[in-house]
Every structure is written in C-alpha cells, then in structure tokens.
Design an enzyme around this catalytic site. Structure first.
Site, short mmCIF file in Angstrom:
data_model
loop_
_atom_site.label_atom_id
_atom_site.label_comp_id
_atom_site.label_asym_id
_atom_site.label_seq_id
_atom_site.Cartn_x
_atom_site.Cartn_y
_atom_site.Cartn_z
N HIS A 1 0.85 -1.20 0.00
CA HIS A 1 0.00 0.00 0.00
C HIS A 1 0.88 1.24 0.00
O HIS A 1 2.09 1.14 0.11
CB HIS A 1 -0.99 0.00 1.17
CG HIS A 1 -0.37 0.11 2.53
ND1 HIS A 1 0.41 -0.87 3.09
CD2 HIS A 1 -0.41 1.11 3.46
CE1 HIS A 1 0.81 -0.49 4.29
NE2 HIS A 1 0.34 0.71 4.54
N HIS B 1 1.50 3.93 1.93
CA HIS B 1 2.03 4.73 3.04
C HIS B 1 3.56 4.85 2.96
O HIS B 1 4.25 3.89 2.58
CB HIS B 1 1.60 4.12 4.37
CG HIS B 1 0.16 4.38 4.68
ND1 HIS B 1 -0.58 3.60 5.54
CD2 HIS B 1 -0.69 5.34 4.23
CE1 HIS B 1 -1.82 4.06 5.60
NE2 HIS B 1 -1.91 5.12 4.83
N ASP C 1 0.02 -3.90 6.31
CA ASP C 1 -0.61 -3.34 7.52
C ASP C 1 -2.07 -3.78 7.66
O ASP C 1 -2.87 -3.11 8.31
CB ASP C 1 -0.57 -1.81 7.49
CG ASP C 1 0.82 -1.25 7.78
OD1 ASP C 1 1.74 -2.04 8.07
OD2 ASP C 1 0.98 -0.01 7.71
N HIS D 1 4.87 -4.69 10.78
CA HIS D 1 5.28 -3.97 11.99
C HIS D 1 5.42 -4.93 13.17
O HIS D 1 4.75 -5.95 13.24
CB HIS D 1 4.24 -2.91 12.37
CG HIS D 1 4.20 -1.72 11.46
ND1 HIS D 1 4.99 -0.62 11.64
CD2 HIS D 1 3.47 -1.49 10.34
CE1 HIS D 1 4.74 0.28 10.68
NE2 HIS D 1 3.81 -0.23 9.87
FE FE Z 1 2.88 0.86 8.15
ZN ZN Z 2 0.23 1.67 6.55
#
Ligand code: FE
Ligand code: ZN
Length: 257
Positions: free
Chosen positions: A56, A58, A131, A169
């Site tokens: 994605h 980000h 995410d 993450h």
């Molecule tokens: Fe992220």
């Molecule tokens: Zn993200």
C-alpha cells in the site's frame, strides 16, 4: 530447487521490510520504506535486488523505492488503484506475480480497509500482509470501512491454518495487552503474551506468526466468538447486530487505548 531464506530487515522504529533471498543471491523485498537498511543488507549478504513488492501507499512502506531502483532497476509491484511513484507492475485481485529469479509465484489478494487499495501477496505457506493484519491486531481504518476490513480479514482467515503471516510492523506485544483486555480469560492469549515477551527480550521478531495462532488470539479475527461479542456489547451498551458491528466496536475501542 534453490532454497529460499525469508528474514526481516528492521526499519524506522518498528517496521519490518521482508526480504526473500535465494541461495544464488537474488533478493526481493516487500514494503521497503527506507532504502538504506536494504542496501546495507544486500552488501553484507553479497546479494542483488531482483524485485520490489509493495502492499500500500504509506511512506513507511514505499519511501525507499526511488533510491533502490536508482541503484537496481528492478520491477516494482504494487496496487493498481493507489498512486505510488515507481510502481511499474500494477496489480489487482487475482493477478499473479512471477519472481523468476526466486523461482516462486505469488497470488494477489485485495484486502482493503487500512487503505482502499491495500493488497497482500500469497503463496502456499506464506502471506505478506502489510498493515492489514498484525500479530494479535489489525491495521487502522484510514481509508476503508469496518465492513471492508472485516471482509479482508475473513479472506485471510480462510487460508490454510499453517500459513505464515509476515506483518509489516512489530506491534504484537502492545496488541496482546489489548487482546487480554478484550478476552481476559483466553489462555491462548496469555500464553502468547508470555512467549512474545521472551522473544522480544532476546531481541527476536515476534512475526511471522501463523494463521492458527492468530485465529486463537487475535480479537480482530474473533468477532464470532461469544467472548468478543460480549466485550463489544459492553462497549456499545447493547448487543451488536452482527460480526461486522462487533469488529467495528472492538476496532474503535483499540483506537482509544
Ligand atoms: Fe505501516
Ligand atoms: Zn500503513
């Protein structure tokens, strides 16, 4: 058949850039938010980049693309409906990604919710989920609706239970504290919390996890569980109408802690 080594390259405070390396030295990376740790890793392991995959748009997932392709002009795969500089292999649900240097192929799953175009990369035994799903948690709903994210997580939940989930993450410990608040009597969550604490104390990543472990301990995959529905009811002050509303109530609660 060459063996494939999969390992995280830590970036920023808590990002993992996943690297897939075959024994001949070709490496693909997933979500390179920063180029420097990837270039260091390639130098240290005498490897060369062969592909970039992003989930994605980000910045902590795409910020390293420009510097990496300046050095290695490799194909860059990413979601077609998100504007990401450098992506030259736009993907949609059901597409396949053939990484010839690694001898593997991924299937693209559309998993909107965190962002509207978020995709994940699946092949038997592994999912790179960006995410969308974290250890015992899920991404914030920045662009999507609770119904979209719930459907995306349901898609992931339907994969084989031994699928390794490569999250972007290191959030597992924090998420487990919340999971315990949602389901105080869930022994699997408490056990995972202890296991995660010892992994982290040794400086090891808590991911990838497995789908089986997430199904037992991740409140965002457990909207159908009576315990999670009861926690949502306590938040809402009335019973939730359906599992999507349970999910929405738990996600909203998570935003506040
Ligand atoms: Fe992220
Ligand atoms: Zn993200």
């Amino acid at each position: 058949m060459n063996s494939l080594d999969i390992f995280p390259i830590p970036a920023f405070a808590d990002n993992y850039i996943w690297a897939l390396r075959e024994s001949g030295g070709a490496v693909a990376v997933v979500d390179p938010g920063d180029a420097a740790p990837v270039l260091d890793c390639l130098a240290q392991t005498r490897s060369r980049l062969c592909a970039i995959l992003v989930t994605h748009h980000h910045p902590d997932h795409v910020g390293g693309i420009a510097d990496l392709i300046a050095r290695y002009p490799v194909p860059v795969y990413g979601p077609a409906i998100e504007a990401i500089a450098g992506v030259d292999r736009p993907l949609a649900d059901g597409d396949s990604v053939v990484l010839a240097d690694l001898g593997i192929e991924f299937e693209v799953l559309s998993v909107p919710g965190h962002t509207r175009g978020h995709i994940a990369y699946y092949r038997r035994g592994m999912l790179f989920c960006g995410d969308t799903l974290f250890g015992a948690g899920c991404g914030r709903l920045f662009e999507g609706t609770p119904a979209q994210m719930h459907a995306s997580l349901a898609r992931i939940a339907a994969l084989p239970r031994d699928t390794a989930l490569y999250c972007a993450h290191e959030y597992t410990q924090t998420n487990l504290r919340f999971a315990i608040a949602v389901e105080p009597d869930n022994a699997d969550i408490r056990r995972r919390s202890e296991d995660t604490a010892s992994l982290r104390a040794r400086g090891e990543a808590s991911v990838p996890s497995t789908l089986a472990l997430e199904l037992a301990t991740n409140p965002f995959l457990r909207s159908e569980a009576a315990t999670v529905a009861a926690a949502a009811q306590a938040r809402l002050g009335r019973p939730a109408a359906d599992p999507v509303e349970v999910f929405a109530a738990i996600r909203e609660w998570r935003n506040r802690v």
